[in-house]
Design a protein around this motif. Sequence first.
Motif, PDB file in Angstrom:
ATOM      1  N   MET A   1      38.462  42.459  27.204  1.00 16.95           N
ATOM      2  CA  MET A   1      39.163  43.409  28.047  1.00 16.95           C
ATOM      3  C   MET A   1      39.447  42.643  29.562  1.00 16.95           C
ATOM      4  O   MET A   1      40.644  42.717  30.128  1.00 16.95           O
ATOM      5  CB  MET A   1      38.383  44.725  28.226  1.00 16.95           C
ATOM      6  N   PHE A   2      38.377  42.074  29.887  1.00  8.92           N
ATOM      7  CA  PHE A   2      38.360  41.537  31.319  1.00  8.92           C
ATOM      8  C   PHE A   2      39.344  40.289  31.314  1.00  8.92           C
ATOM      9  O   PHE A   2      39.699  39.854  32.442  1.00  8.92           O
ATOM     10  CB  PHE A   2      37.100  41.041  31.823  1.00  8.92           C
ATOM     11  N   ARG A   3      39.893  39.892  30.211  1.00  9.48           N
ATOM     12  CA  ARG A   3      40.670  38.826  30.245  1.00  9.48           C
ATOM     13  C   ARG A   3      42.273  39.344  30.195  1.00  9.48           C
ATOM     14  O   ARG A   3      43.147  38.255  29.783  1.00  9.48           O
ATOM     15  CB  ARG A   3      40.554  37.689  29.035  1.00  9.48           C
ATOM     16  N   ASN A   4      42.398  40.604  30.083  1.00  9.95           N
ATOM     17  CA  ASN A   4      43.561  41.148  30.010  1.00  9.95           C
ATOM     18  C   ASN A   4      43.979  41.496  31.630  1.00  9.95           C
ATOM     19  O   ASN A   4      43.382  42.452  32.003  1.00  9.95           O
ATOM     20  CB  ASN A   4      43.548  42.418  29.277  1.00  9.95           C
ATOM     21  N   HIS A   5      44.849  41.000  32.010  1.00  9.93           N
ATOM     22  CA  HIS A   5      45.622  41.021  33.369  1.00  9.93           C
ATOM     23  C   HIS A   5      45.918  42.606  33.834  1.00  9.93           C
ATOM     24  O   HIS A   5      45.634  43.191  34.666  1.00  9.93           O
ATOM     25  CB  HIS A   5      46.706  40.428  33.773  1.00  9.93           C
ATOM     26  N   GLU A   6      46.778  43.271  32.615  1.00  5.82           N
ATOM     27  CA  GLU A   6      47.037  44.624  32.990  1.00  5.82           C
ATOM     28  C   GLU A   6      45.982  45.596  33.121  1.00  5.82           C
ATOM     29  O   GLU A   6      45.804  46.452  33.796  1.00  5.82           O
ATOM     30  CB  GLU A   6      47.985  45.041  31.740  1.00  5.82           C
TER      31      GLU A   6
ATOM     32  N   SER B   1      35.093  49.597  40.835  1.00  2.00           N
ATOM     33  CA  SER B   1      34.352  48.677  41.222  1.00  2.00           C
ATOM     34  C   SER B   1      34.141  47.455  40.081  1.00  2.00           C
ATOM     35  O   SER B   1      34.467  47.759  39.004  1.00  2.00           O
ATOM     36  CB  SER B   1      32.887  48.924  41.903  1.00  2.00           C
ATOM     37  N   ILE B   2      33.990  46.260  40.820  1.00  5.88           N
ATOM     38  CA  ILE B   2      33.619  45.378  39.619  1.00  5.88           C
ATOM     39  C   ILE B   2      32.469  45.805  38.853  1.00  5.88           C
ATOM     40  O   ILE B   2      32.447  45.421  37.523  1.00  5.88           O
ATOM     41  CB  ILE B   2      33.391  43.953  40.224  1.00  5.88           C
TER      42      ILE B   2
ATOM     43  N   GLU C   1      30.272  47.145  33.596  1.00  9.57           N
ATOM     44  CA  GLU C   1      29.491  48.371  32.798  1.00  9.57           C
ATOM     45  C   GLU C   1      30.420  48.716  31.752  1.00  9.57           C
ATOM     46  O   GLU C   1      29.984  48.899  30.389  1.00  9.57           O
ATOM     47  CB  GLU C   1      29.064  49.220  33.590  1.00  9.57           C
ATOM     48  N   GLU C   2      31.731  49.161  31.879  1.00  8.90           N
ATOM     49  CA  GLU C   2      32.530  49.605  30.996  1.00  8.90           C
ATOM     50  C   GLU C   2      32.906  48.679  29.744  1.00  8.90           C
ATOM     51  O   GLU C   2      33.003  49.176  28.697  1.00  8.90           O
ATOM     52  CB  GLU C   2      34.071  49.971  31.697  1.00  8.90           C
TER      53      GLU C   2
ATOM     54  N   GLU D   1      29.989  38.979  37.304  1.00  7.34           N
ATOM     55  CA  GLU D   1      30.405  37.557  37.774  1.00  7.34           C
ATOM     56  C   GLU D   1      31.594  37.197  36.850  1.00  7.34           C
ATOM     57  O   GLU D   1      32.567  36.746  37.324  1.00  7.34           O
ATOM     58  CB  GLU D   1      29.477  36.406  37.628  1.00  7.34           C
ATOM     59  N   ALA D   2      31.817  37.526  35.470  1.00  5.67           N
ATOM     60  CA  ALA D   2      32.934  37.352  34.404  1.00  5.67           C
ATOM     61  C   ALA D   2      33.850  38.277  35.077  1.00  5.67           C
ATOM     62  O   ALA D   2      35.169  37.632  35.105  1.00  5.67           O
ATOM     63  CB  ALA D   2      32.517  37.610  32.997  1.00  5.67           C
ATOM     64  N   VAL D   3      33.829  39.405  35.317  1.00  4.65           N
ATOM     65  CA  VAL D   3      34.918  40.263  36.010  1.00  4.65           C
ATOM     66  C   VAL D   3      35.229  39.718  37.198  1.00  4.65           C
ATOM     67  O   VAL D   3      36.720  39.573  37.479  1.00  4.65           O
ATOM     68  CB  VAL D   3      34.279  41.794  36.078  1.00  4.65           C
ATOM     69  N   ARG D   4      34.584  39.253  38.108  1.00  2.00           N
ATOM     70  CA  ARG D   4      34.899  38.667  39.463  1.00  2.00           C
ATOM     71  C   ARG D   4      35.958  37.384  39.289  1.00  2.00           C
ATOM     72  O   ARG D   4      36.827  37.228  39.734  1.00  2.00           O
ATOM     73  CB  ARG D   4      33.721  38.441  40.161  1.00  2.00           C
ATOM     74  N   LYS D   5      35.367  36.434  38.214  1.00  2.00           N
ATOM     75  CA  LYS D   5      36.295  35.279  37.835  1.00  2.00           C
ATOM     76  C   LYS D   5      37.597  35.564  37.335  1.00  2.00           C
ATOM     77  O   LYS D   5      38.715  35.094  37.479  1.00  2.00           O
ATOM     78  CB  LYS D   5      35.239  34.416  36.771  1.00  2.00           C
TER      79      LYS D   5
END
Length: 130
Positions: free
Chosen positions: A1-6, A18-19, A24-25, A31-35
């Motif tokens: 999911m975090f690799r999905n721009h939309e 928030s990040i 958590e979701e 850090e992976a979400v921030r990147k």
Amino acid sequence: MFRNHEFLHRRYTLEGYSIAQISEEISSSKEAVRKALKQFKIPIREPSQHHGHPSQAKFGTRLSAGKLQKNKRELDVIATINQLKAQGLSLRQIAKILTNLKVSTKNGAASWHPQMIKRIIDMSASEGRS
């Protein structure tokens, strides 16, 4: 999911998550979400900036059957706050008046804090209610 721009754009930018909430979701590290946000060139908010709480509706609205609806009582409070501010009262004075009138906050608390008043004034100004 975090690799999905939309997905990231919707959650972080539009819904105000928030990040930490996103990580958590999707069971990932912050850090992976921030990147991923940086990779997709989604501007990262300042840590001190209020991110909102998607689980709680903004003052002036309420969640009913999963949909946001206007909250008449809270809209009246917003109008009163803006009127008092226009009369030159300070945030502290407005908070004291609402507390003395036993107007409850969004969470049902009996006392108001000047910072709550400031957030409501700022929110209503950004939404064109002032």
